[in-house]
Motif scaffolding. Structure first.
Motif, PDB file in Angstrom:
ATOM      1  N   VAL A   3       0.859  -1.180   0.000  1.00 46.61           N
ATOM      2  CA  VAL A   3       0.000   0.000   0.000  1.00 46.61           C
ATOM      3  C   VAL A   3       0.896   1.230   0.000  1.00 46.61           C
ATOM      4  O   VAL A   3       1.795   1.346   0.844  1.00 46.61           O
ATOM      5  CB  VAL A   3      -0.925   0.005   1.235  1.00 46.61           C
ATOM      6  CG1 VAL A   3      -1.727   1.289   1.306  1.00 46.61           C
ATOM      7  CG2 VAL A   3      -1.841  -1.202   1.208  1.00 46.61           C
ATOM      8  N   ASN A   4       0.667   2.143  -0.926  1.00 48.22           N
ATOM      9  CA  ASN A   4       1.419   3.396  -0.985  1.00 48.22           C
ATOM     10  C   ASN A   4       0.633   4.494  -0.279  1.00 48.22           C
ATOM     11  O   ASN A   4      -0.512   4.762  -0.636  1.00 48.22           O
ATOM     12  CB  ASN A   4       1.669   3.811  -2.441  1.00 48.22           C
ATOM     13  CG  ASN A   4       2.612   2.874  -3.151  1.00 48.22           C
ATOM     14  OD1 ASN A   4       3.578   2.397  -2.568  1.00 48.22           O
ATOM     15  ND2 ASN A   4       2.343   2.607  -4.414  1.00 48.22           N
ATOM     16  N   ASP A  26       9.217   0.699  10.016  1.00 45.37           N
ATOM     17  CA  ASP A  26       8.906  -0.702  10.290  1.00 45.37           C
ATOM     18  C   ASP A  26       8.836  -1.472   8.974  1.00 45.37           C
ATOM     19  O   ASP A  26       7.880  -1.337   8.205  1.00 45.37           O
ATOM     20  CB  ASP A  26       7.580  -0.822  11.036  1.00 45.37           C
ATOM     21  CG  ASP A  26       7.260  -2.248  11.442  1.00 45.37           C
ATOM     22  OD1 ASP A  26       7.961  -3.184  11.018  1.00 45.37           O
ATOM     23  OD2 ASP A  26       6.295  -2.429  12.197  1.00 45.37           O
ATOM     24  N   ASP A  27       9.857  -2.263   8.714  1.00 42.44           N
ATOM     25  CA  ASP A  27       9.907  -3.020   7.465  1.00 42.44           C
ATOM     26  C   ASP A  27       8.929  -4.190   7.440  1.00 42.44           C
ATOM     27  O   ASP A  27       8.728  -4.810   6.400  1.00 42.44           O
ATOM     28  CB  ASP A  27      11.320  -3.555   7.222  1.00 42.44           C
ATOM     29  CG  ASP A  27      12.302  -2.443   6.922  1.00 42.44           C
ATOM     30  OD1 ASP A  27      11.867  -1.401   6.411  1.00 42.44           O
ATOM     31  OD2 ASP A  27      13.503  -2.618   7.204  1.00 42.44           O
ATOM     32  N   ILE A  31       3.525  -1.527   3.707  1.00 45.35           N
ATOM     33  CA  ILE A  31       3.155  -0.135   3.466  1.00 45.35           C
ATOM     34  C   ILE A  31       4.431   0.621   3.097  1.00 45.35           C
ATOM     35  O   ILE A  31       5.468   0.446   3.718  1.00 45.35           O
ATOM     36  CB  ILE A  31       2.528   0.520   4.722  1.00 45.35           C
ATOM     37  CG1 ILE A  31       1.207  -0.154   5.071  1.00 45.35           C
ATOM     38  CG2 ILE A  31       2.322   2.012   4.494  1.00 45.35           C
ATOM     39  CD1 ILE A  31       0.561   0.373   6.344  1.00 45.35           C
ATOM     40  N   ARG A  32       4.328   1.467   2.089  1.00 46.97           N
ATOM     41  CA  ARG A  32       5.440   2.329   1.692  1.00 46.97           C
ATOM     42  C   ARG A  32       4.936   3.752   1.757  1.00 46.97           C
ATOM     43  O   ARG A  32       3.921   4.097   1.147  1.00 46.97           O
ATOM     44  CB  ARG A  32       5.898   1.982   0.273  1.00 46.97           C
ATOM     45  CG  ARG A  32       6.973   2.860  -0.266  1.00 46.97           C
ATOM     46  CD  ARG A  32       8.318   2.563   0.405  1.00 46.97           C
ATOM     47  NE  ARG A  32       9.349   3.367  -0.203  1.00 46.97           N
ATOM     48  CZ  ARG A  32      10.030   4.318   0.430  1.00 46.97           C
ATOM     49  NH1 ARG A  32       9.823   4.560   1.697  1.00 46.97           N
ATOM     50  NH2 ARG A  32      10.951   5.013  -0.202  1.00 46.97           N
ATOM     51  N   ALA A  33       5.629   4.594   2.534  1.00 45.60           N
ATOM     52  CA  ALA A  33       5.217   5.986   2.702  1.00 45.60           C
ATOM     53  C   ALA A  33       6.077   6.918   1.853  1.00 45.60           C
ATOM     54  O   ALA A  33       7.268   6.687   1.665  1.00 45.60           O
ATOM     55  CB  ALA A  33       5.309   6.383   4.167  1.00 45.60           C
ATOM     56  N   PHE A  34       5.431   7.971   1.382  1.00 48.46           N
ATOM     57  CA  PHE A  34       6.080   9.035   0.623  1.00 48.46           C
ATOM     58  C   PHE A  34       5.548  10.357   1.188  1.00 48.46           C
ATOM     59  O   PHE A  34       4.533  10.376   1.878  1.00 48.46           O
ATOM     60  CB  PHE A  34       5.707   8.956  -0.866  1.00 48.46           C
ATOM     61  CG  PHE A  34       6.082   7.658  -1.515  1.00 48.46           C
ATOM     62  CD1 PHE A  34       7.336   7.483  -2.063  1.00 48.46           C
ATOM     63  CD2 PHE A  34       5.169   6.603  -1.565  1.00 48.46           C
ATOM     64  CE1 PHE A  34       7.674   6.274  -2.670  1.00 48.46           C
ATOM     65  CE2 PHE A  34       5.502   5.400  -2.165  1.00 48.46           C
ATOM     66  CZ  PHE A  34       6.768   5.234  -2.718  1.00 48.46           C
TER      67      PHE A  34
END
Length: 149
Positions: A3-4, A26-27, A31-34
């Motif tokens: 999820v971006n 937290d790997d 979820i990947r945040a930008f």
């Protein structure tokens, strides 16, 4: 499926990068945040790296960038867009895909004036609280795509 999550603020020098660093720490999550801003500053605000370091996070790789980068065809498509200022989400609302979940957090009325260690630290604690709550409540899950029959 990853999820971006895109955090939007005014200058992408304070709130957005702190939220991005915290959520990406937290790997174990998919979820990947930008983060991005309406009018990006030339560099991170003074003190942001210190606040992140005090919480075991790194500022390396964080830099202010324009929200317009995420509207390009080759950019990561945001599944969740979080407005951190009053203007951020309102100004870009129509750009995001119809499946994107839009969250309007508005973490402070004068986010571009967050200066000083205490103000930045307090803003980080508020972002951390909201992110943790969103994770618990599942708010970072994308809106289900509609099935075409």
């Amino acid at each position: 499926m990853t999820v971006n999550v895109l955090f939007l603020c005014d200058d992408n020098a304070r709130l957005g990068p702190m939220a991005e660093a915290y959520l990406n720490a937290d790997d174990g999550r998919s979820i990947r945040a930008f983060s991005a801003g309406l009018s990006p500053a030339p560099a991170l605000a003074e003190g942001v790296a210190r606040v992140l370091a005090a919480h075991g996070l790194v500022a390396e790789g964080l830099q202010p960038k324009s929200w317009q980068l995420f509207a390009l065809p080759h950019a990561p498509v945001p599944d969740v867009v979080v407005g951190l200022s009053a203007a951020a989400l309102a100004a870009t609302r129509r750009v995001w895909p119809t499946h994107a979940r839009l969250l309007d957090w508005c973490v402070g009325p004068h986010t571009t004036r967050l200066v000083g260690r205490d103000a930045l630290r307090d803003a980080f604690h508020e972002l951390r609280r909201r992110i943790n709550l969103a994770l618990e409540e599942g708010a970072f899950r994308p809106v289900a795509l509609r099935q075409i029959a």
